[in-house]
Design an enzyme around this catalytic site. Sequence first.
Site, PDB file in Angstrom:
ATOM      1  N   GLU A  75       0.825  -1.208   0.000  1.00 13.10           N
ATOM      2  CA  GLU A  75       0.000   0.000   0.000  1.00 13.10           C
ATOM      3  C   GLU A  75       0.860   1.259   0.000  1.00 13.10           C
ATOM      4  OE1 GLU A  75      -3.079   0.278  -0.567  1.00 13.10           O
ATOM      5  OE2 GLU A  75      -3.549  -1.849  -0.500  1.00 13.10           O
ATOM      6  N   CYS A 128     -13.211   1.300 -14.725  1.00 15.30           N
ATOM      7  CA  CYS A 128     -13.719   2.663 -14.538  1.00 15.30           C
ATOM      8  C   CYS A 128     -12.544   3.639 -14.487  1.00 15.30           C
ATOM      9  CB  CYS A 128     -14.553   2.736 -13.258  1.00 15.30           C
ATOM     10  SG  CYS A 128     -15.587   4.218 -13.122  1.00 15.30           S
ATOM     11  N   CYS A 156     -17.324   1.030 -19.944  1.00 14.80           N
ATOM     12  CA  CYS A 156     -18.623   0.919 -19.279  1.00 14.80           C
ATOM     13  C   CYS A 156     -19.339  -0.376 -19.636  1.00 14.80           C
ATOM     14  CB  CYS A 156     -19.498   2.121 -19.638  1.00 14.80           C
ATOM     15  SG  CYS A 156     -18.860   3.691 -19.003  1.00 14.80           S
ATOM     16  N   CYS A 180     -18.415  -3.123 -17.216  1.00 16.79           N
ATOM     17  CA  CYS A 180     -18.531  -2.821 -15.792  1.00 16.79           C
ATOM     18  C   CYS A 180     -19.557  -3.743 -15.131  1.00 16.79           C
ATOM     19  CB  CYS A 180     -18.935  -1.361 -15.596  1.00 16.79           C
ATOM     20  SG  CYS A 180     -19.115  -0.894 -13.858  1.00 16.79           S
ATOM     21  N   CYS A 215     -25.050   2.567 -11.908  1.00 13.80           N
ATOM     22  CA  CYS A 215     -24.298   3.792 -12.185  1.00 13.80           C
ATOM     23  C   CYS A 215     -25.231   4.885 -12.691  1.00 13.80           C
ATOM     24  CB  CYS A 215     -23.212   3.505 -13.227  1.00 13.80           C
ATOM     25  SG  CYS A 215     -22.189   4.931 -13.608  1.00 13.80           S
TER      26      CYS A 215
END
Length: 601
Positions: free
Chosen positions: A94, A342, A349, A352, A358
Site C-alpha cells: 500500500e 472505470c 462501461c 462494468c 451507475c
Amino acid sequence: MSQLRAAAAAGGLRWSSGRAVPAARRSRKGASPRGGTAAPPPTPHVFSDPAEIGALRRNLLAWYDRCKRDLPWRTLAATEPDADRRAYAVWVSEIMLQQTQVATVIDYYNRWMQKWPTLQALAQASLEEVNELWAGLGYYSRGKRLQEAAKKVVSELAGRMPRTAEDLQKLLPGVGRYTAGAIASISYGQVRAGCQWTHLPSLPPSPAPGTVLLAGVTSQGLPGAVFDSACPLLCGACHPLPSLACGSASCVSPLCPGSAPAPCIAGSTGTSQRGNSGSWSQATGVVDGNVIRVLCRLRCIGADSSSPAVIDQLWDMANALVDRSRPGDFNQALMELGATVCVPKAPLCGECPVKQHCQARCRVEKELAFASQKLFGKPTPVPDVEDCGVGGCPLCPPATEPWDSSLGVTNFPRKAAKKQPRVARTATCVLERRGCHGAPEYLIVQRPSSGLLAGLWEFPSLPLDQDLQEEKQREALADHLRAWTGWPVVAGGLRFVGEVVHIFSHIHQTYVVYSLTLDGDVTLDTALSPSRWVTEEGFHASAVSTAMKKVLKAREKQRGEESSSGKGSKRKRGTKPQGASSTRPGTQLSLRAFLRPPTSP
C-alpha cells in the site's frame, strides 16, 4: 419527526445528517467534523436501498473473483498464516502503490520482500539500504517512514502490528486513514470498533404495521432500541420490524423479538438480542483515487472530489457498501474496478459489473435516447437528466461547471484545478576522473537528511536564481566547487553538457549540467556533506534519484558523440572510393545500367 428528534435528545443524542448520533461523538481523524445542523445528502447521491446494496456487492465480488489481477501482495495476503507478516506484506504494498503504478511497483515489491520479509528484518536495515532499494520509485520519504514505523512496531509494540484501523493510523507514522483501512480490511478481515447498543425512551404511539423506524428510535412494546452511530445507512431504518411488518423468524434485525443477532446492511455485527446492550465491530471501507472515481460516477457526485466535505461523504458511502463477510476482497474489488474498468479516460462501461447501479451511465443513456428521438422527429419530452433537484446541492456539479455531454461519465469526478508546480533551476557538475582500470569514476555527495530527496546521493549541485545569465551560472558553480573540493576550478574549465528537465509532484526542475575532468586526487571537506567516488555500476547501485540518472545519461551521450567525432568523418553509406569499379562480381545490374551501351576499352 419532531417527536423522533425529541426522543433522540432525551437519550443523550444529537441529530446529524439525518440521523441521531451521540452528543459527545468526536470527528474521525482525517475527516472534517459533522455539524449538528448539516442536512442529509440528497437521495440520488447515496445508496439507500438495501436490495441495491446487496446486488452491487454480489456483482462486484463475482467480477473480482473472475477478473482480478495476479499480484504478489494479494498472494501473500491470501496465503500467509501469520497475521503480523500478512499485515506487513499488505502495508508495504500500500505504501509503494501511493502515487505509483502497479506495473512499476511489482519488481520493487518483490525485491523488498525478498530482502526484508519481516518487520524485524526491515527494522534492522539502515536507511541507506532502504534508499538504495527505493531509488527510482519516487516519493522517497515513503520508504523512510515505512522503516521508522517498522522500528516502532519492533521496539515499542513487541513486534505485533496494531489490529484495528484506528490503532494502525494512530500508532504508525506514515499510515493515514486509507492505508489503515486497507491493512485492517485485507489483513484482518475488517476490524473497526463500533459504539454501544443504546437504550432510548419509547415513543407513543406505536408505529403502524409495516412502518420502518429511524435509527435510535423504538416504539412502545419494544423495550429498548439499537442505535448504530457508525452506520451511514441508518441501521434502525434499514430493517423492518418483524413483529410489525414481515413476521419472519429469519429477519436479520437485532430489534426482532426472539431473532438471533445478525448484521445490518452496513456491515455491523450485532452482539445483543432485543432490549440488551452490547458492542460490535464494523467492516472498514477504503477511499483512494480509484474508489473516489467509481463512487462519484455511481452516484453523480460532481462537487470537488478533493474537498473535505465530499471526501467525508465518500468515506461514509464506502463504509456502508463494504461487504461484511469479505471486506478485504470487496475493497480490493472496488479499487480494481477503478484501475482497470472505470478508468479516468475512456472507461469500459460495457464491461462494468455494476453498470446497472451507475447514475452517470444512466444519465448518458437518457441523453442519447433524447438525441435519437430528436433526430428522427419523434416527440421529444424534456430529458430527465437534470441534477438531483435539490437547490444548492453540495454534491452536484457547480453551476459554473455544468454537465458536458461530450464527456459522458467522465464528467465525474471533478477536481479543483491543480496548482502550478514551482519552477526551479539547479547547476549540476559531473565531476569525473580515471579509475584504476581506466574506466571513469564519478563524485557523488549525499543530500541532507530532511527535505526533498532526503538522504539520496547526487552530483555536486547548486540552486540557481531564475534570471541568472549563463556566464554567472558557471562562475557560481565554479566558486562552489572550488570551496568544496579545494581544487583550483575556473569557470572556463566547466564544459556545458545540456539541460535536463525532471518533473517532481510540485516542482518543475531544470538541471543545468556541466562536466569537469580532474587529473589528480581531490581532498574533500567531509564536514560539508558525505561524498564518495563511484564507478558507473556503483552509481546505479547507489541511492540516486531518477533525475540524477538522467544527468549521467546526458553526460554519457556527450562522451559518445565526442568519441565518434574523434575518429574522423565516416564514409557515407553507398559511396565508393575513387577508382573503384562501378560493379562488383555477383552484383545485380539496374535496368538503366543494363541498357547502357558498352564503353570502349
